[in-house]
Design a protein around this motif. Structure first.
Motif, PDB file in Angstrom:
ATOM      1  N   ARG A  74      -4.129  -5.716  -3.893  1.00 19.62           N
ATOM      2  CA  ARG A  74      -5.420  -5.087  -3.575  1.00 19.62           C
ATOM      3  C   ARG A  74      -5.235  -3.955  -2.557  1.00 19.62           C
ATOM      4  O   ARG A  74      -5.802  -2.864  -2.707  1.00 19.62           O
ATOM      5  N   LEU A  75      -4.449  -4.196  -1.549  1.00 17.68           N
ATOM      6  CA  LEU A  75      -4.195  -3.174  -0.536  1.00 17.68           C
ATOM      7  C   LEU A  75      -3.548  -1.928  -1.137  1.00 17.68           C
ATOM      8  O   LEU A  75      -3.948  -0.803  -0.847  1.00 17.68           O
ATOM      9  N   MET A  82       0.715   3.987   3.298  1.00 19.72           N
ATOM     10  CA  MET A  82       1.916   4.812   3.353  1.00 19.72           C
ATOM     11  C   MET A  82       2.802   4.356   4.503  1.00 19.72           C
ATOM     12  O   MET A  82       2.374   3.619   5.393  1.00 19.72           O
ATOM     13  N   ALA A  83       4.059   4.770   4.466  1.00 17.84           N
ATOM     14  CA  ALA A  83       5.034   4.571   5.551  1.00 17.84           C
ATOM     15  C   ALA A  83       5.114   3.120   6.003  1.00 17.84           C
ATOM     16  O   ALA A  83       5.374   2.224   5.198  1.00 17.84           O
ATOM     17  N   ASP A  84       4.883   2.877   7.305  1.00 16.64           N
ATOM     18  CA  ASP A  84       5.076   1.544   7.877  1.00 16.64           C
ATOM     19  C   ASP A  84       4.218   0.490   7.193  1.00 16.64           C
ATOM     20  O   ASP A  84       4.680  -0.629   6.935  1.00 16.64           O
ATOM     21  N   ASP A  85       2.957   0.826   6.934  1.00 14.27           N
ATOM     22  CA  ASP A  85       2.057  -0.150   6.310  1.00 14.27           C
ATOM     23  C   ASP A  85       2.542  -0.527   4.915  1.00 14.27           C
ATOM     24  O   ASP A  85       2.504  -1.705   4.531  1.00 14.27           O
ATOM     25  N   SER A  91       7.255  -5.939   2.079  1.00  9.42           N
ATOM     26  CA  SER A  91       8.031  -7.007   2.723  1.00  9.42           C
ATOM     27  C   SER A  91       7.261  -8.322   2.722  1.00  9.42           C
ATOM     28  O   SER A  91       7.857  -9.391   2.577  1.00  9.42           O
ATOM     29  N   ALA A  92       5.941  -8.254   2.892  1.00  8.10           N
ATOM     30  CA  ALA A  92       5.124  -9.465   2.883  1.00  8.10           C
ATOM     31  C   ALA A  92       5.189 -10.150   1.520  1.00  8.10           C
ATOM     32  O   ALA A  92       5.289 -11.390   1.430  1.00  8.10           O
ATOM     33  N   PHE A 215      14.005  -3.998   6.956  1.00  8.58           N
ATOM     34  CA  PHE A 215      13.499  -2.928   6.082  1.00  8.58           C
ATOM     35  C   PHE A 215      12.153  -2.410   6.572  1.00  8.58           C
ATOM     36  O   PHE A 215      11.910  -1.200   6.596  1.00  8.58           O
ATOM     37  N   THR A 216      11.274  -3.329   6.983  1.00  7.03           N
ATOM     38  CA  THR A 216       9.953  -2.930   7.473  1.00  7.03           C
ATOM     39  C   THR A 216      10.076  -2.018   8.691  1.00  7.03           C
ATOM     40  O   THR A 216       9.364  -1.023   8.818  1.00  7.03           O
TER      41      THR A 216
END
Length: 237
Positions: A74-75, A82-85, A91-92, A215-216
């Motif tokens: 959904r996100l 983008m990027a970090d998120d 990763s989640a 990785f995150t």
């Protein structure tokens, strides 16, 4: 003015969606940590009731993994992170898969305990439980590291996996010797060997989560760490 309000609303909704994903991972990791701890207690105390409870609660973990995947998709679909998120969301999802597998191994330990409890206790069981307690510490640390985004703590878990491998190699040989000394031990010892292997694989999954954290935080993948060879004769599943 309306555009600003609309933008604030979108940002707030996005943050809420991220918070929900975080909450689901936290809930899932907490349940799995409890499941693994209870599976070790069941082995140590030969507690059939506790072993059965571990086996039955696995469906809750499966449902939480589905919830994590749904929240992550959904996100990505609606918020276009983008990027970090984006790295955190990916990763989640990967961590949720690893956590679900840890739950499967805890369930399997519970199933093996139900069989082993029908046989006399083996001295080597205590050694298996001690290895499990080391892995339990690794799990607690890696779940804390994931939720805190603590790369340094994650790397500590990743580096300690070699100790778990060495402990498993020693146990594998000890259990094999125990089986060879008395054929009457073969059935129970075989199940115990599977328990030891499941524990070792839980340790491997903890290192997988450590790699997801790395990785995150960095956007890069860790090089594979060489694995200790438990036994050239090993063929456990």
């Amino acid at each position: 003015m309306n555009t600003t309000v609309g933008s604030d609303h979108i940002v707030t909704a996005y943050d809420q969606d991220l918070d929900e994903l975080y909450r689901l991972i936290s809930q899932m990791s907490g349940l799995v940590e409890t499941q693994f701890a209870n599976s070790l207690k069941a082995v140590d105390s030969r507690d059939e009731e506790l072993a059965l409870k571990v086996k039955q609660r696995d469906k809750e973990i499966d449902q939480l993994e589905s919830d994590v995947d749904a929240a992550a998709i959904r996100l990505i679909a609606l918020r276009q992170p983008m990027a970090d998120d984006l790295r955190f969301i990916i990763s989640a999802m990967k961590a949720a898969s690893d956590i679900e597998r840890i739950g499967d191994y805890a369930k399997n330990i519970g199933k093996r305990t139900l069989v082993m409890s029908q046989f006399p206790a083996m001295p080597v069981m205590k050694s298996v439980v001690r290895m499990g307690q080391s892995v339990q510490t690794q799990l607690r640390d890696i779940f804390d590291a994931f939720l805190a985004g603590d790369e340094e703590k994650a790397m500590q878990v990743w580096e300690k996996d070699e100790d778990i491998d060495a402990h498993y190699t020693s146990l594998f040989r000890e259990i094999l010797t125990y089986m060879m000394e008395d054929p009457r031990n073969i059935t129970a010892a075989s199940h115990l060997m599977f328990v030891a292997k499941n524990i070792e694989r839980v340790g491997d999954l903890a290192t997988n989560i450590a790699e997801s954290i790395y990785f995150t935080k960095t956007g890069e993948s860790l090089a594979d760490r060489p694995k200790a060879d438990a036994s050239k004769y090993e063929s456990l599943d």
